[in-house]
Design a protein around this motif. Sequence first.
Motif, mmCIF file in Angstrom:
data_model
loop_
_atom_site.group_PDB
_atom_site.id
_atom_site.type_symbol
_atom_site.label_atom_id
_atom_site.label_comp_id
_atom_site.label_asym_id
_atom_site.label_seq_id
_atom_site.Cartn_x
_atom_site.Cartn_y
_atom_site.Cartn_z
ATOM 1 N N SER A 167 0.767 -1.200 0.228
ATOM 2 C CA SER A 167 0.082 -0.295 -0.463
ATOM 3 C C SER A 167 0.505 1.203 0.184
ATOM 4 O O SER A 167 2.426 1.163 0.720
ATOM 5 N N ARG A 168 0.400 2.273 -0.338
ATOM 6 C CA ARG A 168 0.895 2.821 0.000
ATOM 7 C C ARG A 168 1.979 3.844 1.125
ATOM 8 O O ARG A 168 1.308 3.124 2.229
ATOM 9 N N ASP A 180 -2.441 -2.137 7.399
ATOM 10 C CA ASP A 180 -2.921 -1.754 6.437
ATOM 11 C C ASP A 180 -4.758 -1.918 6.307
ATOM 12 O O ASP A 180 -5.601 -2.281 6.556
ATOM 13 N N GLU A 189 -6.634 2.193 -0.258
ATOM 14 C CA GLU A 189 -6.159 0.885 1.078
ATOM 15 C C GLU A 189 -5.154 2.529 1.178
ATOM 16 O O GLU A 189 -4.226 3.130 0.777
ATOM 17 N N CYS A 190 -4.587 2.236 2.565
ATOM 18 C CA CYS A 190 -3.399 3.005 2.543
ATOM 19 C C CYS A 190 -2.430 2.715 3.998
ATOM 20 O O CYS A 190 -2.980 1.063 4.623
ATOM 21 N N PRO A 204 -2.259 8.470 5.840
ATOM 22 C CA PRO A 204 -2.332 9.271 4.572
ATOM 23 C C PRO A 204 -3.545 9.998 3.746
ATOM 24 O O PRO A 204 -5.121 9.069 3.575
ATOM 25 N N GLU A 205 -3.117 10.980 2.774
ATOM 26 C CA GLU A 205 -4.082 11.972 2.441
ATOM 27 C C GLU A 205 -5.693 12.093 3.064
ATOM 28 O O GLU A 205 -6.318 12.881 2.475
#
Length: 211
Positions: A167-168, A180, A189-190, A204-205
């Motif tokens: 994932s990122r 995850d 997904e991150c 994230p994001e």
Amino acid sequence: MVFAPLPSTAAWRHELARDGFEVAYFQADGSRSRFIGCTTAVEEGATAVVTYDIIVDADWATRRAKVALQSESGARRVLLESEGHGHWRIDGEPAPWLDGCLDVDLESSAMTNTLPVHRMRLDVGERADAPAVYVRMFDLSVERLEQGYRRIADADADAETDADAGSREPRSTRAGERYDYRSPAFDFECVLVFDESGLVLDYPEIAVRVA
């Protein structure tokens, strides 16, 4: 696994998905914990203030969530209640489509990712589904959200990548537990990073912890 006690307060800066800020306060009340917080946000030019008051039981199943919204269209409120075994009422009315959900997930809040992590207490390598009662930010509509968490190797101060995560990667390199995270409905997904108390450090994001 055992988490450290929660601090009295925490805060997050929301970014990319929206501009905003969230502050939460934590209270222990016998066998229950209470989370009181507020998010102010701007998304695509629309503004919103969302406040919440959430109670979880000793097993970290959400028992009650009061959520209020103030936006250009006016004020709204919603009351979510559960007996702790996955059966819900919305403003007093049964909501059978939410059967099996044990957590509340607010679109406006990074804090609410704390709830399933504490409830599941996964060891490294373990995964679990965590369907949640999902509350939209701008109209407080309530949906069922399928989610999954898999705990991966903990971060250390020097680690920046994890080839196994798939994932990122999180931007933060602070030490912490990593999961995850997947949400098929959003094709998202991150890797989420949590501190020793089980509070999100990096989403994230979405948001990053600032206090």
